[in-house]
Design an enzyme around this catalytic site. Structure first.
Site, PDB file in Angstrom:
ATOM      1  N   LYS A   1      31.362  87.040  41.272  1.00 17.82           N
ATOM      2  CA  LYS A   1      31.034  86.289  42.472  1.00 17.82           C
ATOM      3  C   LYS A   1      31.411  87.089  43.711  1.00 17.82           C
ATOM      4  O   LYS A   1      32.509  87.651  43.800  1.00 17.82           O
ATOM      5  CB  LYS A   1      31.771  84.944  42.487  1.00 17.82           C
ATOM      6  CG  LYS A   1      31.312  83.982  41.410  1.00 17.82           C
ATOM      7  CD  LYS A   1      29.897  83.481  41.665  1.00 17.82           C
ATOM      8  CE  LYS A   1      29.486  82.453  40.636  1.00 17.82           C
ATOM      9  NZ  LYS A   1      28.115  81.925  40.885  1.00 17.82           N
TER      10      LYS A   1
ATOM     11  N   ASP B   1      26.772  87.953  42.085  1.00 15.41           N
ATOM     12  CA  ASP B   1      26.119  86.715  42.468  1.00 15.41           C
ATOM     13  C   ASP B   1      26.643  86.294  43.830  1.00 15.41           C
ATOM     14  O   ASP B   1      27.826  85.990  43.983  1.00 15.41           O
ATOM     15  CB  ASP B   1      26.396  85.626  41.429  1.00 15.41           C
ATOM     16  CG  ASP B   1      25.682  84.320  41.733  1.00 15.41           C
ATOM     17  OD1 ASP B   1      24.904  84.272  42.711  1.00 15.41           O
ATOM     18  OD2 ASP B   1      25.907  83.339  41.000  1.00 15.41           O
TER      19      ASP B   1
ATOM     20  N   GLU C   1      22.242  88.816  42.189  1.00 15.00           N
ATOM     21  CA  GLU C   1      21.675  87.476  42.079  1.00 15.00           C
ATOM     22  C   GLU C   1      21.726  86.764  43.434  1.00 15.00           C
ATOM     23  O   GLU C   1      22.791  86.655  44.039  1.00 15.00           O
ATOM     24  CB  GLU C   1      22.464  86.694  41.025  1.00 15.00           C
ATOM     25  CG  GLU C   1      21.940  85.325  40.711  1.00 15.00           C
ATOM     26  CD  GLU C   1      22.708  84.687  39.557  1.00 15.00           C
ATOM     27  OE1 GLU C   1      22.875  83.449  39.588  1.00 15.00           O
ATOM     28  OE2 GLU C   1      23.146  85.413  38.633  1.00 15.00           O
TER      29      GLU C   1
ATOM     30  N   ASP D   1      17.863  82.968  41.841  1.00 15.88           N
ATOM     31  CA  ASP D   1      18.451  81.798  41.174  1.00 15.88           C
ATOM     32  C   ASP D   1      18.090  80.541  41.948  1.00 15.88           C
ATOM     33  O   ASP D   1      17.170  79.807  41.587  1.00 15.88           O
ATOM     34  CB  ASP D   1      19.961  81.972  41.057  1.00 15.88           C
ATOM     35  CG  ASP D   1      20.654  80.755  40.450  1.00 15.88           C
ATOM     36  OD1 ASP D   1      19.958  79.844  39.962  1.00 15.88           O
ATOM     37  OD2 ASP D   1      21.890  80.692  40.455  1.00 15.88           O
TER      38      ASP D   1
ATOM     39  N   LYS E   1      18.367  77.930  34.802  1.00 11.84           N
ATOM     40  CA  LYS E   1      19.404  77.007  34.346  1.00 11.84           C
ATOM     41  C   LYS E   1      18.708  75.733  33.881  1.00 11.84           C
ATOM     42  O   LYS E   1      17.891  75.159  34.609  1.00 11.84           O
ATOM     43  CB  LYS E   1      20.397  76.717  35.469  1.00 11.84           C
ATOM     44  CG  LYS E   1      21.129  77.978  35.937  1.00 11.84           C
ATOM     45  CD  LYS E   1      22.078  77.711  37.100  1.00 11.84           C
ATOM     46  CE  LYS E   1      22.785  79.005  37.513  1.00 11.84           C
ATOM     47  NZ  LYS E   1      23.690  78.820  38.659  1.00 11.84           N
TER      48      LYS E   1
END
Length: 331
Positions: free
Chosen positions: A111, A141, A167, A195, A219
């Site tokens: 992250k 991400d 991402e 995403d 997801k």
């Protein structure tokens, strides 16, 4: 395959359990993850849209839970799913501790762009990951946390550790396309993954038509279930990475079902996040073993459901939400 009828509300309520699971580290700004689990004739489903999501967006999460618990999953093409480790926006010195919970892995998602942190913090975190895992694939991400100039600056710098992909570096589809264009023109070898631009858009295929990404992150719950996610991947025509929405093992089971049913699986999946919890709702949690998770069902344990039951106030909140969202889905 046609979407099955939505079960009656009393069917959902009869098998509903609300839990609150403590996190080992803060993730997405929370230290406890609340979820509403549903038991149906086909097994267990998970309804856990984050509290800030509106009912219309949450209806896709309920559709996914209903698919899992009342319809079941498509036939799998594989039984072992490679997964990445996930490193939250922790200080660099905590990276070895976080990675140790995942065991041996070949890929790590880190992250970055956390509010209140700097690019130096991100660079230090990535350097710590690379020190612990010199051969691993590293992806970052940003959750749309940069604007275009900041994303170009950050990814140009972070590319030095060797990035598999970045991402959602910026929030918009046009911004993703611009970041991808600028990095490509500069010869910076960072692929762009979408995403939020897939799961939050009313048209999840627009990112592919705009040439805004090299791959998409899918997801199950936010897209409305395994079958709908499979359809989106097929229409997008881009490589896909299956990731989690910080689910319990019940939700991870749905992610594994998607990963198992995809025609191709070129990247390790972001389905190892149960390792970020202190506990789970099953005695056989879906956590990685030697960098992969073996496909198997997740059955909630009555004792764990009781142990981690949410407070009466939070249970009432979730059941009220379930009633509202069910009304939307059934309309």
């Amino acid at each position: 395959m046609p979407t099955p009828p939505v079960p009656a509300l009393n069917e959902l309520l009869a098998g509903a359990h609300v839990v609150s699971l403590p996190m080992r580290v803060k993730f997405r700004g929370i230290r406890e993850r609340e979820s509403l689990l549903l038991q149906g004739p086909a097994g267990w489903g998970e309804f856990c849209p984050f509290p800030e999501y509106g009912d219309a967006e949450a209806s896709r999460w309920l559709a996914s839970a209903v698919e899992a618990a009342w319809q079941g999953f498509p036939a799998p093409l594989r039984s072992v799913i490679p997964v990445n480790a996930t490193v939250p926006a922790v200080a660099a010195e905590r990276v070895p501790e976080v990675l140790a919970r995942f065991g041996r892995v070949d890929a790590v998602k880190v992250k970055v762009a956390e509010h209140g942190q700097t690019l130096d913090d991100d660079a230090a975190r990535l350097a710590a990951v690379r020190l612990v895992l010199p051969e691993a694939a590293i992806r970052v991400d940003a959750n749309g946390g940069w604007d275009v100039p900041a994303a170009v600056e950050a990814l140009t710098r972070l590319a030095d550790v060797g990035l598999e992909y970045a991402e959602q570096p910026v929030p918009t589809i046009d911004g993703l396309a611009e970041v991808r264009r600028v990095l490509g023109a500069a010869g910076t070898p960072v692929l762009i993954a979408a995403d939020e631009s897939v799961r939050k858009e009313s048209d999840p295929l627009r990112v592919a038509r705009a040439g805004a990404a090299d791959l998409i992150v899918v997801k199950v719950a936010p897209l409305g279930g395994v079958r709908r996610a499979l359809d989106i991947v097929a229409q997008a025509g881009l490589p896909a990475v299956v990731s989690s929405a910080l689910d319990t093992s019940v939700g991870i089971r749905a992610g594994l079902a998607l990963a198992a049913a995809l025609p191709g699986l070129p990247y390790a999946c972001g389905l190892g996040t149960v390792s970020l919890f202190d506990s789970d709702i099953t005695t056989d949690p879906l956590v990685a073993d030697d960098g992969a998770i073996r496909l198997r069902d997740a059955t909630a344990d009555a004792g764990l459901l009781e142990q981690y039951a949410a407070s009466p106030e939070r249970r009432d909140w979730w059941l009220a939400r379930l009633r509202r969202v069910h009304a939307l889905l059934a309309a």
